[in-house]
Design an enzyme around this catalytic site. Structure first.
Site, PDB file in Angstrom:
ATOM      1  CE  LYS A  81      -4.380   1.589   2.053  1.00  0.00           C
ATOM      2  NZ  LYS A  81      -5.091   1.750   0.794  1.00  0.00           N
ATOM      3  CD  GLU A 104      -6.845  -3.093  -6.385  1.00  0.00           C
ATOM      4  OE1 GLU A 104      -7.320  -3.295  -5.256  1.00  0.00           O
ATOM      5  OE2 GLU A 104      -5.626  -3.022  -6.597  1.00  0.00           O
TER       6      GLU A 104
HETATM    7  N1  PDD Z   1      -8.079   2.575  -0.369  1.00  0.00           N
HETATM    8  N2  PDD Z   1      -7.793  -1.454  -3.446  1.00  0.00           N
HETATM    9  C1  PDD Z   1      -7.150  -0.274  -3.507  1.00  0.00           C
HETATM   10  C2  PDD Z   1      -6.347   0.043  -4.697  1.00  0.00           C
HETATM   11  C3  PDD Z   1      -7.250   0.631  -2.427  1.00  0.00           C
HETATM   12  O1  PDD Z   1      -6.604   1.803  -2.485  1.00  0.00           O
HETATM   13  C4  PDD Z   1      -8.059   0.298  -1.310  1.00  0.00           C
HETATM   14  C5  PDD Z   1      -8.195   1.206  -0.118  1.00  0.00           C
HETATM   15  C6  PDD Z   1      -8.724  -0.946  -1.307  1.00  0.00           C
HETATM   16  C7  PDD Z   1      -9.569  -1.403  -0.155  1.00  0.00           C
HETATM   17  O2  PDD Z   1      -8.798  -1.735   0.976  1.00  0.00           O
HETATM   18  P1  PDD Z   1      -9.388  -1.566   2.449  1.00  0.00           P
HETATM   19  O3  PDD Z   1     -10.631  -2.392   2.498  1.00  0.00           O
HETATM   20  O4  PDD Z   1      -8.324  -2.108   3.310  1.00  0.00           O
HETATM   21  O5  PDD Z   1      -9.681  -0.107   2.654  1.00  0.00           O
HETATM   22  C8  PDD Z   1      -8.549  -1.790  -2.390  1.00  0.00           C
HETATM   23  C9  PDD Z   1      -8.169   3.514   0.728  1.00  0.00           C
HETATM   24  C10 PDD Z   1      -9.523   3.551   1.356  1.00  0.00           C
HETATM   25  C11 PDD Z   1      -7.693   4.871   0.229  1.00  0.00           C
HETATM   26  O6  PDD Z   1      -6.720   4.889  -0.485  1.00  0.00           O
HETATM   27  O7  PDD Z   1      -8.294   5.894   0.602  1.00  0.00           O
END
Ligand code: PDD
Length: 284
Positions: free
Chosen positions: A148, A180
């Site tokens: 991330k 995604e």
């Molecule tokens: N984004 N895929 C991507 C590319 C993401 O950036 C995110 C989360 C998710 C979902 O992950 P989670 O359920 O752990 O939030 C999937 C966050 C919310 C953001 O960048 O604001």
């Protein structure tokens, strides 16, 4: 004015500063987490901390502090900023060093920043009732999307392409399959089965995804973790996304084609309800 956390200090947001030499700024050499807050409590904290540790480890960085110390900062920011519903953003960079592609010495102090975003009505978002529309775009991100990182320019471009097309988000497609959404995991429902892409380096391992799939299994719903095509998604009975900031959100249109009835479906609605109920109960 918000109070933000920077390297051990709680400061008014206009006094919070990081170096121009910060590697997060110069190289996107930083990782982040976004955690939601409901009823003034933190949702899925353990999952976010575990993923943070994994992202850091993949980039050869250590955790800046213990999970307990991180939880204390999250709670302190929620209290100081009187957050009832909202988000907590956390970023850890490799720190400030003279510009060089090679990593600086391992003892370079990391930069740790946290701030809150108040989002009244997060759980009660009107879009949960109307659903969101998406377009498809090619997935042009780097190959380690399971880490991330703050390298979010392509997702930002995707969001702007969606905005320009008059829709809410974009689903990214690679080798004929949906990876995604720009900031969320993507799902379809066909004949009662929930289908979402398998984990790998091609997608972020969503913390909401993990919880939602577990709740779906507990509720005896069928789940298949596999790649699906855009055509399959357009022919599905339902579609939805998950993320820390949207929880479970129905998708009702893909590239102008209505999904199912073109209205939010029962599976997404049920999963949203279960997720919100269970997450509130487990919140810290
Ligand atoms: N984004 N895929 C991507 C590319 C993401 O950036 C995110 C989360 C998710 C979902 O992950 P989670 O359920 O752990 O939030 C999937 C966050 C919310 C953001 O960048 O604001």
């Amino acid at each position: 004015m918000r109070t933000v956390y920077v390297n051990g200090d709680y400061l008014p947001e206009d006094q919070a500063k990081v170096s121009v030499f910060d590697r997060g700024f110069l190289f996107a050499d930083a990782v982040y987490e976004v955690t939601s807050v409901l009823d003034g409590k933190i949702i899925a904290f353990d999952g976010h901390v575990e993923r943070l540790a994994r992202s850091l480890a993949e980039l050869g960085m250590d955790m800046p502090m213990s999970p307990e110390a991180l939880l204390d900062i999250h709670r302190e920011l929620v209290a100081r900023n009187a957050i009832d519903e909202g988000l907590i953003y956390l970023q850890v960079s490799r720190g400030a060093a003279d510009r060089d592609f090679a990593y600086p010495a391992a003892d370079t102090p990391q930069t740790v920043v946290l701030f809150t975003q108040a989002k009244a009505g997060l759980a009660d978002a009107p879009m949960a009732k109307t659903g969101m529309k998406v377009i498809s775009i090619p997935d042009r991100r780097w190959g380690r999307r399971d880490i991330k990182t703050v390298q979010l320019l392509y997702p930002s471009m995707g969001k702007m392409l969606a905005k320009d097309a008059g829709v809410h988000d974009a689903w990214m497609v690679e080798d004929g399959a949906v990876t995604e959404g720009t900031s969320n995991n993507a799902y379809i429902v066909k004949d009662g089965t929930i289908i979402t892409r398998h984990l790998g380096e091609e997608i972020l391992h969503g913390i909401t995804r993990k919880a939602v799939l577990a709740y779906a299994a507990e509720a005896q719903m069928k789940v298949e973790e596999r790649a699906f095509t855009l055509a399959e998604a357009q022919a599905a009975d339902e579609a939805f996304i998950t993320s820390a900031s949207t929880f479970v959100m129905p998708v009702v249109e893909i590239d102008g084609v209505p999904v199912g009835s073109g209205e939010p479906g029962p599976v997404a609605a049920r999963l949203r309800e279960i997720y919100l109920d269970e997450s509130r109960k487990a919140a810290v």
